[in-house]
Scaffold this active site. Structure first.
Site, PDB file in Angstrom:
ATOM      1  CB  SER A 124       8.397  -3.936   6.057  1.00 20.05           C
ATOM      2  OG  SER A 124       7.188  -4.035   6.752  1.00 20.05           O
ATOM      3  NE  ARG A 130       3.906  -3.079   0.839  1.00 22.17           N
ATOM      4  CZ  ARG A 130       2.595  -3.266   0.576  1.00 22.17           C
ATOM      5  NH1 ARG A 130       2.102  -3.047  -0.622  1.00 22.17           N
ATOM      6  NH2 ARG A 130       1.773  -3.623   1.528  1.00 22.17           N
ATOM      7  CD  GLU A 159       8.195  -3.115   1.970  1.00 27.87           C
ATOM      8  OE1 GLU A 159       7.919  -4.291   2.262  1.00 27.87           O
ATOM      9  OE2 GLU A 159       7.458  -2.157   2.258  1.00 27.87           O
TER      10      GLU A 159
HETATM   11  C1  LIG Z   1       6.806   3.938  10.060  1.00 21.94           C
HETATM   12  C2  LIG Z   1       6.652   3.491   8.622  1.00 21.94           C
HETATM   13  C3  LIG Z   1       5.647   2.619   8.291  1.00 21.94           C
HETATM   14  C4  LIG Z   1       5.493   2.189   6.966  1.00 21.94           C
HETATM   15  N1  LIG Z   1       4.489   1.341   6.673  1.00 21.94           N
HETATM   16  C5  LIG Z   1       4.296   0.961   5.388  1.00 21.94           C
HETATM   17  C6  LIG Z   1       3.202   0.119   5.034  1.00 21.94           C
HETATM   18  O1  LIG Z   1       2.396  -0.299   5.858  1.00 21.94           O
HETATM   19  N2  LIG Z   1       3.057  -0.237   3.743  1.00 21.94           N
HETATM   20  C7  LIG Z   1       3.921   0.207   2.775  1.00 21.94           C
HETATM   21  O2  LIG Z   1       3.713  -0.129   1.598  1.00 21.94           O
HETATM   22  N3  LIG Z   1       4.969   0.998   3.072  1.00 21.94           N
HETATM   23  C8  LIG Z   1       5.175   1.391   4.355  1.00 21.94           C
HETATM   24  N4  LIG Z   1       6.230   2.201   4.669  1.00 21.94           N
HETATM   25  C9  LIG Z   1       7.189   2.599   3.614  1.00 21.94           C
HETATM   26  C10 LIG Z   1       6.858   3.953   2.953  1.00 21.94           C
HETATM   27  O3  LIG Z   1       5.863   4.606   3.686  1.00 21.94           O
HETATM   28  C11 LIG Z   1       6.360   3.750   1.519  1.00 21.94           C
HETATM   29  O4  LIG Z   1       7.270   2.991   0.747  1.00 21.94           O
HETATM   30  C12 LIG Z   1       6.127   5.071   0.792  1.00 21.94           C
HETATM   31  O5  LIG Z   1       5.529   4.775  -0.442  1.00 21.94           O
HETATM   32  C13 LIG Z   1       7.407   5.872   0.562  1.00 21.94           C
HETATM   33  O6  LIG Z   1       7.077   7.104  -0.048  1.00 21.94           O
HETATM   34  P1  LIG Z   1       8.182   8.256  -0.146  1.00 21.94           P
HETATM   35  O7  LIG Z   1       7.586   9.443  -0.826  1.00 21.94           O
HETATM   36  O8  LIG Z   1       8.779   8.504   1.172  1.00 21.94           O
HETATM   37  O9  LIG Z   1       9.217   7.591  -1.153  1.00 21.94           O
HETATM   38  P2  LIG Z   1      10.802   7.456  -1.020  1.00 21.94           P
HETATM   39  O10 LIG Z   1      11.113   6.601   0.147  1.00 21.94           O
HETATM   40  O11 LIG Z   1      11.431   8.792  -1.084  1.00 21.94           O
HETATM   41  O12 LIG Z   1      11.113   6.653  -2.376  1.00 21.94           O
HETATM   42  C14 LIG Z   1      10.646   5.332  -2.541  1.00 21.94           C
HETATM   43  C15 LIG Z   1      10.715   4.972  -4.034  1.00 21.94           C
HETATM   44  O13 LIG Z   1       9.779   5.769  -4.745  1.00 21.94           O
HETATM   45  C16 LIG Z   1      10.430   6.434  -5.822  1.00 21.94           C
HETATM   46  N5  LIG Z   1       9.773   7.722  -6.018  1.00 21.94           N
HETATM   47  C17 LIG Z   1       9.572   8.703  -5.116  1.00 21.94           C
HETATM   48  N6  LIG Z   1       8.896   9.728  -5.688  1.00 21.94           N
HETATM   49  C18 LIG Z   1       8.674   9.370  -6.986  1.00 21.94           C
HETATM   50  C19 LIG Z   1       8.034   9.988  -8.102  1.00 21.94           C
HETATM   51  N7  LIG Z   1       7.442  11.205  -8.011  1.00 21.94           N
HETATM   52  N8  LIG Z   1       8.009   9.329  -9.281  1.00 21.94           N
HETATM   53  C20 LIG Z   1       8.573   8.092  -9.414  1.00 21.94           C
HETATM   54  N9  LIG Z   1       9.191   7.456  -8.401  1.00 21.94           N
HETATM   55  C21 LIG Z   1       9.239   8.092  -7.199  1.00 21.94           C
HETATM   56  C22 LIG Z   1      11.885   6.572  -5.373  1.00 21.94           C
HETATM   57  O14 LIG Z   1      12.726   6.723  -6.520  1.00 21.94           O
HETATM   58  C23 LIG Z   1      12.080   5.245  -4.676  1.00 21.94           C
HETATM   59  O15 LIG Z   1      12.295   4.241  -5.645  1.00 21.94           O
HETATM   60  C24 LIG Z   1       6.393   2.658   5.981  1.00 21.94           C
HETATM   61  C25 LIG Z   1       7.404   3.557   6.324  1.00 21.94           C
HETATM   62  C26 LIG Z   1       7.535   3.977   7.633  1.00 21.94           C
HETATM   63  C27 LIG Z   1       8.619   4.959   7.982  1.00 21.94           C
END
Ligand SMILES: Cc1cc2nc3c(=O)[nH]c(=O)nc-3n(C[C@H](O)[C@H](O)[C@H](O)COP(=O)(O)OP(=O)(O)OC[C@H]3O[C@@H](n4cnc5c(N)ncnc54)[C@H](O)[C@@H]3O)c2cc1C
Length: 262
Positions: free
Chosen positions: A184, A142, A254
């Site tokens: 998480s 992560r 996280e």
């Molecule tokens: C129900 C649920 C279950 C989940 N299960 C998991 C799991 O099993 N494993 C896991 O790893 N995660 C899990 N997550 C967390 C989440 O799904 C991940 O972290 C996912 O990668 C977030 O993506 P996002 O686009 O929503 O990013 P955001 O939450 O909007 O941002 C996260 C980070 O990414 C950066 N970011 C976003 N877009 C860009 C870009 N284009 N360029 C550079 N940086 C960027 C942001 O600045 C921030 O630092 C879960 C979340 C939920 C709600």
């Protein structure tokens, strides 16, 4: 400059936050160092006073096969990636079927499930500071050291979409709550599970306002409705304090907390 008003109590997966104007990014010249780029806010807890926010324009929402590789735009949602792979009988991305996010957020977080991680098939990314090969990037559980907006990523893939894997990933989530959360809350410290530590300090099922360390899975900070940033922040700090007092282990978030001190 183009802004859109986002209501984070609806947009974010935790259903917390107010309405903020977010700058829509069409090109890299718009990027400001003091602003923060969001994806689809599945891993972010928005505070009452976040830094200025940016989001990639819809033009970065695409997926295509080119020269035997997958090219995916930074704003492409995981659901769209899985649908594309299913339709084109592509393997290796089934783990995204219940993992919400956009490509940029998934790569930045090296999102994944057990041994399945987005970096496994990553070849290179296109960022606002040029292209980076997988080997040029520091990454781990992560974590990545990417500090520039990800506009596109290129992946290798194998043939054959595996429906049984999708089922397996679904089953792996049966112990997780469906109540709004950001997945998480803490990273698992080496050799331990964060959820277990939270349970062992008596915080499993502990609720403040609308927020609770889920009684189904203690490492999920869930919002039962009306939960606020202060409720969530209090619980996070409380878990860190109690786990440190009892085990001398520092629980690392996280979830990304975006507030004035950012
Ligand atoms: C129900 C649920 C279950 C989940 N299960 C998991 C799991 O099993 N494993 C896991 O790893 N995660 C899990 N997550 C967390 C989440 O799904 C991940 O972290 C996912 O990668 C977030 O993506 P996002 O686009 O929503 O990013 P955001 O939450 O909007 O941002 C996260 C980070 O990414 C950066 N970011 C976003 N877009 C860009 C870009 N284009 N360029 C550079 N940086 C960027 C942001 O600045 C921030 O630092 C879960 C979340 C939920 C709600």
């Amino acid at each position: 400059m183009r802004f859109k008003t986002i209501d984070f109590s609806k947009f974010s997966s935790m259903k917390i936050g107010g309405k903020f104007d977010v700058e829509v990014i069409n090109e890299c010249s718009q990027i400001k160092n003091q602003s923060y780029l969001i994806g689809s806010c599945n891993n972010i807890l928005i505070g009452t006073n976040p830094p200025p926010l940016m989001i990639l324009d819809k033009k970065y929402d695409y997926i295509k096969i080119q020269d035997g590789m997958l090219k995916i735009g930074g704003a492409t949602p995981s659901g769209k990636i899985v649908s594309f792979c299913k339709k084109n009988n592509i393997g290796d991305f089934e783990f995204l079927s219940h993992l919400p996010g956009t490509l940029g957020g998934l790569v930045k977080m090296n999102a994944g499930l057990k041994e399945y991680e987005i970096f496994n098939n990553l070849i290179e990314i296109k960022t606002c500071q040029g292209n980076l090969k997988q080997n040029d990037i520091e990454y781990g559980y992560r974590y990545t050291n990417i500090d520039s907006p990800i506009l596109e990523a290129t992946f290798s893939f194998s043939n054959g979409f595996d429906k049984e894997k999708v089922q397996l990933f679904k089953e792996m989530r049966t112990n997780q709550p469906s109540t709004p959360s950001a997945g998480s809350c803490f990273k698992n410290p080496k050799g331990r599970y964060a959820g277990q530590l939270i349970e062992e300090v008596g915080l499993k099922g502990f609720r403040v306002g609308g927020m609770e360390f889920s009684s189904k899975h203690a490492n999920f900070l869930v919002n039962h409705g009306g939960g606020t940033f202060d409720d969530a922040n209090f619980l996070i700090k409380e878990a860190q304090k109690k786990v440190y007092e009892k085990f001398k282990i520092k629980l690392e978030c996280e979830i990304i907390i975006l507030n004035s001190e950012y």
